[in-house]
Design an enzyme around this catalytic site. Structure first.
Site, PDB file in Angstrom:
ATOM      1  N   GLY A  58      22.542  19.024  61.667  1.00 10.07           N
ATOM      2  CA  GLY A  58      23.758  18.242  61.850  1.00 10.07           C
ATOM      3  C   GLY A  58      24.549  19.351  61.829  1.00 10.07           C
ATOM      4  N   CYS A  59      26.105  18.158  62.715  1.00 15.35           N
ATOM      5  CA  CYS A  59      27.711  18.916  63.098  1.00 15.35           C
ATOM      6  C   CYS A  59      27.973  19.175  61.170  1.00 15.35           C
ATOM      7  CB  CYS A  59      27.876  17.917  64.106  1.00 15.35           C
ATOM      8  SG  CYS A  59      28.508  16.289  63.527  1.00 15.35           S
ATOM      9  N   TYR A  60      28.104  18.470  60.000  1.00 12.18           N
ATOM     10  CA  TYR A  60      28.680  18.110  59.164  1.00 12.18           C
ATOM     11  C   TYR A  60      28.281  18.642  58.004  1.00 12.18           C
ATOM     12  CZ  TYR A  60      31.648  14.044  60.182  1.00 12.18           C
ATOM     13  OH  TYR A  60      32.576  12.936  60.400  1.00 12.18           O
TER      14      TYR A  60
END
Lengths: 327, 327, 327, 327
Positions: A143-145
């Site tokens: 995921g990006c975070y």
């Protein structure tokens, strides 16, 4: 030259992969597919002469690898089928990021669609899974975070510089593209522009992903929505073990990431969002504040936080140089 | 109707005061002055027919109160002179915010210009100094970040809900107007737009102000620059004492601020920046995250964080209803 | 004090009216209604304690006037019913802006829902219909673009300064709020931010409205979408009759609008969008370019271009001072 | 592989050239120079390991070509010296864009610094000067606005589709990067964000450039400042000769630009700014409005409007494929 296909090409991550692959010297796209037949015309932003198409399994069979830009729940069965065809699979959805069926079912509100593959999938935070990615048939693109947070924290946790008797704070800020291409009150210009807000505090689906990969649940993650299109900047606060300062954290990060093509550790100063704009890089900095160490981690959520890292992983899976098409 | 003057009317806070005073039923502006004689033409944003003027002490003497929108170091001697003339003074600079000469000299790199007044000045966080403000001749208007942070934390610290064995984190985000009207690389559109960054970590001049008013130095404050013009959103993380949850924090805040005209405590959900846009309100919310309590505090930095709170204070000093001109 | 109601309170114009009426000394809101019963919860942006409600005709009967913020096609029958109840009606939709049924049917793709009222309705460009508005039961509030264009052009056309052998160009730019509150690909942050485009060239529904009110079809109108929330800036080009310059146009406008509370004519320089931000004002300027006269007209599309002008009209219809609540 | 140098590397155009040259397969940068010795540290945005340096004529002699990103007045003498060294020169300033000394002196308020070179310089609107550019030693890179306007108009003027008895209107909108990197009230975030304005009406220095290259003075050019960083969108209105429609204009443009790698003519629909973002392309569309033809031309002002077109010209001057490094 290897052939790849993109499934779910109409969203932001599919479009971003298309843009980067145009310049890739060793990967050739053999089809942008929309997983749903008859999904309507291609988005106008796709390169002009090129349209995405209904899924054509025969054609797909010719590819060496496939990027799944499809939503969670949809990706897993597609991944299973693609593996049967002998393709290398990088899944940009969340379907293979968590380690257990139970955690997945809790976070995503439905049973895992392909539990048999969960064990095999490799969590593709490339800098921390380089060899496993190279050997994998199926990579779960982070995921990006989590990408922004884990690249900053993993070396420090491994070096035991973090005092886990107190809770790490990951105050994260993302551009609107992280919310996807579907129009909603949340992505309406009028609700984003000149606005800023926290959301999903304590409930965001990236929490279990970060906890699993960090190896601790003593981390509070709060995402915020920035009035920009691209980018994540994470400000991370931790109580260091006695005697440790920001300079020690920087030393640890600099050593761990020496020679990494896509991670830059700032000897002084802090990253800003626009330094990583449209790059596959993660920039890291640190400072002291009242006894805490403050880390700042910046990535482009659509590149290192999604499509760029996906290409980085595919490069490794297909035996190419990891940086091809990404510099 | 009382008469007020504005000194240093050419910056953002001076302009903002002008805008609000236009609608104030009981305060009449008798002169916008620029402290430096011959400071050039008034900014075009000032109401059309009205210009700021070189300082005219004779005219100033007719006023009941004065707003000092002048820079730190400049305000203090002006305040001394205005007090001699019998005016009530609200100083929007930092000159009277800190309690000791030594702390001031350290934070602002020059000796305090009017130390004799330091003891007399009242720190004007109105909701927490209502009676002292009413009785004051000289009010130090709080800094923008301290206003957002202290309104959220002071009741919880007073109620001893915060475990001060760990360090509070105040991750704060401000619009560009907080950096003032002077053009610089920092305020250039090209450096702000589509960008986001932390700055002055561990060194910002609001740190001692927050520490003094919070009564603890166990608070790490990190400011960030948002690509918006107005507003501060502070995300504050603290370890609560055993058994305390976000709901308890909300209860405490709701009780403390019941009946306050300018503070709203959200029973559920979190404030967003645009809810307080161009209002004198502070909006507060809370949520739980991994054992920490997360507070969100939102203000308009130019209103409750500067000019609005200054008018609120002046209203009290001149015996008017606190809310006049601010609803 | 008069009572007014707002129908269709959940859109941008309804919300804007709510905001301005909060400060209006002589108009009291007795209900924000949503025309569709059971339309769901009120938008969070509405003032806190206040909710819009399903339409209650009994309650509505108590009001003196009503603002229709409902969509075209919906407004006309509501207007008819409200007139029967004896209310003064300001309709912010397009239902009564065009003079003929045929023009309406062509522009809006459906027959006019209340043709009997077309003759009675007064086109409420206040500065050009002051007395007729005062006497009206039903006012058609002008479109946002027509307001900006007509305030600039009507005096010059009346004074015959425009050479109509060539075609006037009205190159208009509007903020996103003009596209309404419904989420769509068009209003998605990702499609507006860092973007700019012309749209509906030659087909926009404001074309016949402008042509009718200007009294000429020799005017090409091209709207553009600006990456801002509020405001319209129109740049208008015309060939003047022989010997006429920008200075003559300015003289004509200054004379026509002398004493007008909401129109400012710049003796030199040109208006910028942010000068009219959140005001009910129209700012006008002019310059020469290669023999053409260039007019610049700026309004806030949600205020003078919609809700502010609606209140201005209602003030007149109810016998109040035209500027009440709008300064 | 050829060697090039960049003089004046610290501004936006120098930085942009640096970014594109990083990917250029046949041009290698041998030095980013700052024309003024001791100009301070390089801008942080320049690629990390690389710094601009005081001008080193010996080193410069080794290059095959040079890009002058220096201000007008400064470029001309540098160009003269570089030509003596045998370098091919692309000048991005305005120094060689106008044909006569007199026109230059009038527009730029100082005598031309190298009038002897004016005749030799080729105006480098590549698509309209392809062979002359290839043969040139010195190319004047066109202004950003002229590039957008001329690419749209030149074929139509040549084909005599434009009725020059009336005046063409070029209503142009540019992002802030067009105003350069120097901080000023004009480029302050607070003056640009949520704002929009026309400027320099009738006096902009691109007026004589457009007039000369279009071969007519019957063209009114009005520039506007958009709240975006990059891009120019020009909306151009002309009275066509009898019987000519937008479709004829499109046919003319499509024929003229068939096979051009960097010009796209839309068979239907109109260009939007973000379609050309960070590309060297010019997108053109047309529509009818009240008898006028409306052209829309979109470029990225920093690429096709400056640095990209400069590389395109340099490619031709050095015998490379025109598109190298630009796709």
């Amino acid at each position: 030259v290897k052939k790849v296909a993109v499934l779910g090409a109409s969203g932001y991550t599919g479009r971003e992969i298309a843009t980067w692959l145009e310049r890739h010297p060793s990967l050739e796209v053999d089809g942008f597919f929309s997983a749903r037949v008859g999904d309507g015309p291609p988005p106008p932003e796709l390169p002009f002469a090129r349209a995405d198409q209904p899924l054509d399994w025969k054609r797909l069979r010719r590819a060496d690898g496939v990027f799944l830009c499809t939503p969670h729940g949809t990706s897993a069965p597609l991944a299973a089928r693609c593996l049967e065809l002998g393709l290398k699979v990088v899944d940009l959805s969340a379907d293979f990021r968590l380690e257990s069926e139970a955690a997945y079912a809790k976070a995503y509100d439905h049973p895992h669609p392909a539990p048999a593959l969960l064990q095999e999938a490799v969590y593709g935070l490339t800098e921390h899974a380089r060899e496993r990615v190279a050997a994998a048939r199926l990579v779960a693109n982070p995921g990006c975070y989590p990408t922004a947070v884990l690249l900053a924290l993993k070396p420090l946790l491994a070096a035991e510089l973090v005092d886990l008797h107190t809770t790490i704070v990951a105050d994260c800020k993302s551009g609107v593209s992280g919310a996807g291409r579907n129009p909603s009150a949340r992505t309406h210009f009028g609700g984003v522009h000149e606005n800023f807000s926290a959301y999903a505090v304590g409930t965001h689906r990236h929490v279990p992903e970060i906890h699993e990969q960090a190896g601790t649940t003593r981390l509070a993650f709060v995402p915020h929505l920035l009035p920009v299109f691209r980018g994540i900047l994470a400000t991370i606060y931790f109580q260091p073990v006695a005697g440790v300062k920001a300079s020690d954290a920087l030393g640890c990060l600099a050593e761990r990431y020496a020679g990494e093509p896509f991670v830059r550790v700032y000897p002084r100063g802090l990253p800003e969002l626009d330094r990583v704009h449209r790059t596959n890089e993660c920039h890291l900095g640190a400072a002291d504040a009242e006894g805490l160490v403050v880390l700042v981690s910046a990535i482009d959520n659509l590149v290192k936080g999604a499509s760029g890292q996906a290409i980085q992983n595919m490069n490794r899976m297909l035996g190419l140089d990891e940086t091809e098409g990404l510099l």
